[in-house]
Write an enzyme that holds these catalytic residues in place. Sequence first.
Site, mmCIF file in Angstrom:
data_model
loop_
_atom_site.group_PDB
_atom_site.id
_atom_site.type_symbol
_atom_site.label_atom_id
_atom_site.label_comp_id
_atom_site.label_asym_id
_atom_site.label_seq_id
_atom_site.Cartn_x
_atom_site.Cartn_y
_atom_site.Cartn_z
ATOM 1 C CG ASN A 266 -1.735 1.231 1.382
ATOM 2 O OD1 ASN A 266 -1.849 2.017 0.439
ATOM 3 N ND2 ASN A 266 -2.337 1.421 2.549
ATOM 4 C CD1 TRP A 267 3.623 1.009 -2.921
ATOM 5 C CD2 TRP A 267 3.381 2.087 -4.875
ATOM 6 N NE1 TRP A 267 4.248 0.270 -3.902
ATOM 7 C CE2 TRP A 267 4.116 0.904 -5.108
ATOM 8 C CE3 TRP A 267 3.113 2.916 -5.964
ATOM 9 C CZ2 TRP A 267 4.586 0.544 -6.382
ATOM 10 C CZ3 TRP A 267 3.570 2.571 -7.231
ATOM 11 C CH2 TRP A 267 4.300 1.388 -7.436
ATOM 12 C CE LYS A 268 0.014 3.357 4.685
ATOM 13 N NZ LYS A 268 -0.026 3.513 6.115
ATOM 14 C CG HIS B 131 -5.784 1.861 5.032
ATOM 15 N ND1 HIS B 131 -5.381 2.810 5.947
ATOM 16 C CD2 HIS B 131 -4.763 0.985 4.910
ATOM 17 C CE1 HIS B 131 -4.156 2.508 6.346
ATOM 18 N NE2 HIS B 131 -3.765 1.411 5.733
ATOM 19 C CD GLU C 255 -2.986 5.470 6.647
ATOM 20 O OE1 GLU C 255 -2.960 5.551 5.400
ATOM 21 O OE2 GLU C 255 -2.054 4.955 7.316
ATOM 22 C CD GLU D 179 -3.759 -2.706 7.191
ATOM 23 O OE1 GLU D 179 -2.626 -2.953 6.780
ATOM 24 O OE2 GLU D 179 -4.373 -1.666 6.925
ATOM 25 N N GLY E 20 2.196 1.964 10.783
ATOM 26 C CA GLY E 20 3.159 3.053 10.660
ATOM 27 C C GLY E 20 3.798 3.454 11.984
ATOM 28 C CB SER F 159 4.940 -2.045 12.089
ATOM 29 O OG SER F 159 4.498 -0.723 12.294
ATOM 30 N N GLY G 170 2.601 -1.297 4.320
ATOM 31 C CA GLY G 170 2.676 0.140 4.034
ATOM 32 C C GLY G 170 4.114 0.552 3.782
ATOM 33 N N GLY G 171 4.760 1.108 4.819
ATOM 34 C CA GLY G 171 6.106 1.678 4.681
ATOM 35 C C GLY G 171 7.099 0.782 3.959
#
Length: 251
Positions: free
Chosen positions: A9-11, A96, A98, A168, A174, A214, A235-236
């Site tokens: 997930n590049w966001k 998600h 966010e 999640e 994150g 994470s 993610g990251g």
Amino acid sequence: MRQNIVAGNWKMNNTLEEGVTLAKEVNEILKANKPNCQVVLGAPFIHLTEVVKTVDAELVGVAAQNCADKASGAYTGEISAPMVKSTGAQYVILGHSERRAYYGETNAILKEKTDLALANGLTPIFCIGEVLEEREAGKHFDVVKEQIEEALFHLSAEEFGKVVLAYEPVWAIGTGKTASPEQAQEIHAFIRQTLANKYGAEVANDTSILYGGSCKPSNAKELFANPDVDGGLIGGASLKAEDFHGIIAAF
Ligand code: PEP
């Protein structure tokens, strides 16, 4: 049989050029090291067409990170499920945390989005998970059950069979904090039992349930070793091809 999946997930990261470069790097690594799981890149909308063209479809799937809760019309700035489908993407990340927290996405809205995704031949990667206070109060089981029930349990067993779930815990996204393998297995097993109660054991056993929060090369193997953890939403660590591959290589 359910699939093992590692989805990035590049966001809201990377210009179009940077996104294409990253997709190319991931694809090249996977050409040289055939993955033992389905790999998906969750790219920003404007990247989708180019990322689809860049990757080998048999190695890498492509996901949008959202779609609208309406099919078309006067909704300035929105991107519909048919539009996502027209880029060649096969998946869409929905719900998600966010988007739930910053853009007010409720289970009722997510129900509409899921229906439109499925009606347009997209595979939803549907995110669920509790915030820290809910975990600390021991409410995490109730929270994920309600998210699933309210957004997904109107689906028929056949429709539900096309959904991928991603658990999640919001406190792990994150933050560098990861659910322990035991915590992940405990709640994934609970989620699968919740699905079995509604749709029966076969549908529950065939549903891929990913872990997100994470996840990195150093912890992916122990998380994915759990019987009810079928991969990860990343993610990251999906923003660097080497790190992302380190997670894919956990399978
Ligand atoms: C995510 O946003 O879906 C996620 C899991 O992020 P991270 O891996 O950075 O915690």
